[in-house]
Design an enzyme around this catalytic site. Structure first.
Site, PDB file in Angstrom:
ATOM      1  N   CYS A  30      86.155 -26.803  48.157  1.00 27.73           N
ATOM      2  CA  CYS A  30      84.879 -27.395  47.735  1.00 27.73           C
ATOM      3  C   CYS A  30      83.960 -27.628  48.926  1.00 27.73           C
ATOM      4  O   CYS A  30      82.775 -27.271  48.898  1.00 27.73           O
ATOM      5  CB  CYS A  30      85.129 -28.724  47.004  1.00 27.73           C
ATOM      6  SG  CYS A  30      85.881 -28.495  45.375  1.00 27.73           S
TER       7      CYS A  30
ATOM      8  N   ARG B  98      95.387 -28.913  52.496  1.00 24.76           N
ATOM      9  CA  ARG B  98      96.631 -29.621  52.218  1.00 24.76           C
ATOM     10  C   ARG B  98      97.516 -28.804  51.268  1.00 24.76           C
ATOM     11  O   ARG B  98      98.720 -28.960  51.239  1.00 24.76           O
ATOM     12  CB  ARG B  98      96.305 -30.990  51.591  1.00 24.76           C
ATOM     13  CG  ARG B  98      97.449 -31.983  51.585  1.00 24.76           C
ATOM     14  CD  ARG B  98      97.016 -33.361  51.153  1.00 24.76           C
ATOM     15  NE  ARG B  98      96.300 -33.385  49.884  1.00 24.76           N
ATOM     16  CZ  ARG B  98      96.856 -33.122  48.685  1.00 24.76           C
ATOM     17  NH1 ARG B  98      98.124 -32.827  48.591  1.00 24.76           N
ATOM     18  NH2 ARG B  98      96.124 -33.175  47.588  1.00 24.76           N
TER      19      ARG B  98
ATOM     20  N   GLU C  77      77.848 -35.159  46.675  1.00 23.40           N
ATOM     21  CA  GLU C  77      78.288 -35.096  48.068  1.00 23.40           C
ATOM     22  C   GLU C  77      77.102 -35.137  49.023  1.00 23.40           C
ATOM     23  O   GLU C  77      76.130 -34.427  48.854  1.00 23.40           O
ATOM     24  CB  GLU C  77      79.121 -33.835  48.313  1.00 23.40           C
ATOM     25  CG  GLU C  77      80.400 -33.790  47.499  1.00 23.40           C
ATOM     26  CD  GLU C  77      81.361 -34.936  47.833  1.00 23.40           C
ATOM     27  OE1 GLU C  77      81.188 -35.590  48.886  1.00 23.40           O
ATOM     28  OE2 GLU C  77      82.288 -35.175  47.023  1.00 23.40           O
TER      29      GLU C  77
ATOM     30  N   HIS D 162      81.075 -33.280  42.807  1.00 29.61           N
ATOM     31  CA  HIS D 162      82.459 -33.353  42.350  1.00 29.61           C
ATOM     32  C   HIS D 162      82.529 -34.070  41.002  1.00 29.61           C
ATOM     33  O   HIS D 162      81.896 -35.107  40.818  1.00 29.61           O
ATOM     34  CB  HIS D 162      83.314 -34.113  43.372  1.00 29.61           C
ATOM     35  CG  HIS D 162      84.005 -33.232  44.353  1.00 29.61           C
ATOM     36  ND1 HIS D 162      83.765 -33.289  45.714  1.00 29.61           N
ATOM     37  CD2 HIS D 162      84.944 -32.259  44.187  1.00 29.61           C
ATOM     38  CE1 HIS D 162      84.535 -32.407  46.335  1.00 29.61           C
ATOM     39  NE2 HIS D 162      85.258 -31.767  45.435  1.00 29.61           N
TER      40      HIS D 162
END
Lengths: 215, 215, 215, 215
Positions: D143, D90, D80, D167
């Site tokens: 995350c 979500r 990332e 990830h």
């Protein structure tokens, strides 16, 4: 009279058109409430693209700025949440420049968040039957550069103005030449943007619905 | 007068519309050369769907049959190459039936190839700016069932007739409710089908361009 | 002693390896019940590939034939349901041939279904923790050609034998060079195939669970 | 002795395992040069996850911090680039919390860039045959929250330390239950991380190769 500034970008990456400008120019002079649309076509060039956009902002002093760009491979209209302070070009821009990991504004903040009411705009587009979503990345090419440059300028504006960036899919005529690529017709994008613009004008504080991504 | 038969399917899988019928009914009575379009809406039901289609074929004795269906998740208009003699339903049909690995016609051939000039039709659609492709599978649900039933019947027809199956993407209004799903506007699909129909009428022997898949 | 014949294919499409052969050769001489694995590496060449496979079948008279192939872009082990009687090459084979819409066997059936117990094999792989699925198309390149040629031959075999085709994803080392491509480690594929082979040997009549596709 | 801190996260979203922790715990006590790995399992809970990570950083005063997380749906190991100052969930976290558009640190910077040499690490992984890429978004769930919290803390650290977030795809056993989902074997991820860690230790200033996204 109040102004809504909508910008598109010239074609790049060997494309004959850029849907962002095809859309923007069809909105020229359109009325939304007591505001009228002004448009501007930006070069697909690091540096210059942001300068031209800021010149247009200075001239028009709009209450709303929607910078549009092409997102080949995406299937929905994407309202960008954030612009980051980095240029990292996978392909050259239209002046042949291909910066790698270079800050857009040296010493500038790492990122700016869109000041548009993204969730209300997405909800209005979906209600209008247009596929739309919040996006968590505008990439690291000229589109992100434009968005960062715009928001960096607007953060210091001395009039009330909101702005952000919206990615649109390929036109059908572009996708016809790209195996597997999704597309969206101009009329569909326009219907969505009309709904989104009205939502932006009518929403003071954004609504609380999720538009997040787990990863 | 000559007839082109175009069929669509009723909504299924909790959808309010089926783009295949939305498209088909807009072509009703349309003229292509000296042929006119007749349409028929098929139920999304194993067995019954093919029966209704064959009844319509018997009534109209068309020179061309295009059976349309919805392909949620696909981004292009897909001209199906082949139908296979199997029903294997991942979801129930509209009568609640969910057959698994059952032949459509007991003792029938394993498959039938479309008798449409697929490559000429795809080429015409792409020239018209509409994303289109040959597809190597029509699935194992009602769409494949309809295509197999049609081609099984046409193989024995005593008049000159060509037929096949075309999958179309979700409408934008459907994709608006499906994260990530691509879509295509009715007007785009219609422009593509018009070009494809003219190509089918004007192509005796299909052109030799690849439409294959490596895997 | 009984034989299980497992074949892989040589590299193609500018790849240095083909995972199908990397897997197959690791199964050489492996025992499953009272059967032992024999292997064969097939050329990626229309015609020749099927001939070599049939020669190996004639030599070994196996009770089970698993022809493996590479499916770049797929993320799961795919058990192919059907092979169709057509060569339509998007890229040239390793002899530079690129047939378009040419029957594999002139006058042969349009398709053959795999004679493997596909659903039982997929279920066994998933229970072993290996991503696997039934696939409705083996494409129209050399893999489909091999599968069709095999099943055309086996349909006339005078001993009890079942056969089919299994596509495997890129190896991680291949996917490392392909943006976005999924992959699967050799050890994962091997664990899956071991479970699938045992299931094939122990399943007389396939189980009734869906493995279908809506489109 | 010097320490490399590697963290994983507990399972969430109805999964039985989280590949990030399966990987991390296999690196426990592993030596890289003159540094040794310490590990920590973080809860999938907004707030608490970052607190636990910072506690571990304070205890170990590592020279390198790699926070790992699960990215279901991704096919490559993703390094990332940036964490943004927003929580937009979500799905609920493991305490049932589901914040919407809430800053992680009220008044904190909009974003932090990873301080890892991302390009050198990706290059090392690819050379080791492991699919890897730079990612432009860590999402807006736990995350991203962990990554932002880590980098906010490290920005004020009084010792030389670099950190970021990586990830990893689903494990094969997870993907077996998710239609279409790519996966990566533990051994493949481990081989990649070993190469990446060595690259991080040996790279003072990151290399100039593109890792950007057009959109």
């Amino acid at each position: 009279m109040k102004t809504i500034l909508i910008t598109g970008i010239e074609p790049f990456d060997n494309q004959a058109v850029n849907p962002s400008w095809e859309i923007a120019r069809q909105l020229q002079r359109r009325q939304f409430g007591d505001a009228q649309v002004a448009t501007c076509r930006l070069p697909c060039v690091f540096g210059l693209a942001a300068e031209r956009l800021i010149e247009a902002v200075v001239v028009h002093r709009p209450l709303l700025v929607l910078a549009l760009g092409q997102a080949g491979g995406r299937s929905k209209v994407s309202l960008e949440r954030v612009a980051i302070n980095i240029d990292d070009a996978r392909i050259p821009d239209n002046h042949g420049e291909q910066p790698i990991d270079r800050p857009i504004i040296s010493g500038g903040p790492a990122a700016y968040f869109s000041t548009l009411p993204l969730k209300a705009m997405v909800q209005a587009m979906v209600k209008a039957g247009v596929p739309a979503e919040v996006s968590q990345t505008a990439g690291t090419f000229v589109c992100n550069h434009i968005m960062y440059g715009l928001l960096h300028f607007l953060a210091r504006a001395d009039w009330p103005v909101r702005g952000g960036f919206i990615h649109v899919p390929y036109l059908p005529s572009q996708a016809a030449a790209h195996p597997g690529a999704p597309s969206m017709a101009t009329a569909t994008v326009l219907a969505g943007l009309e709904a989104a613009i009205m939502a932006a004008l009518n929403t003071e504080r954004d609504i609380a619905v999720t538009g997040g991504a787990v990863s």
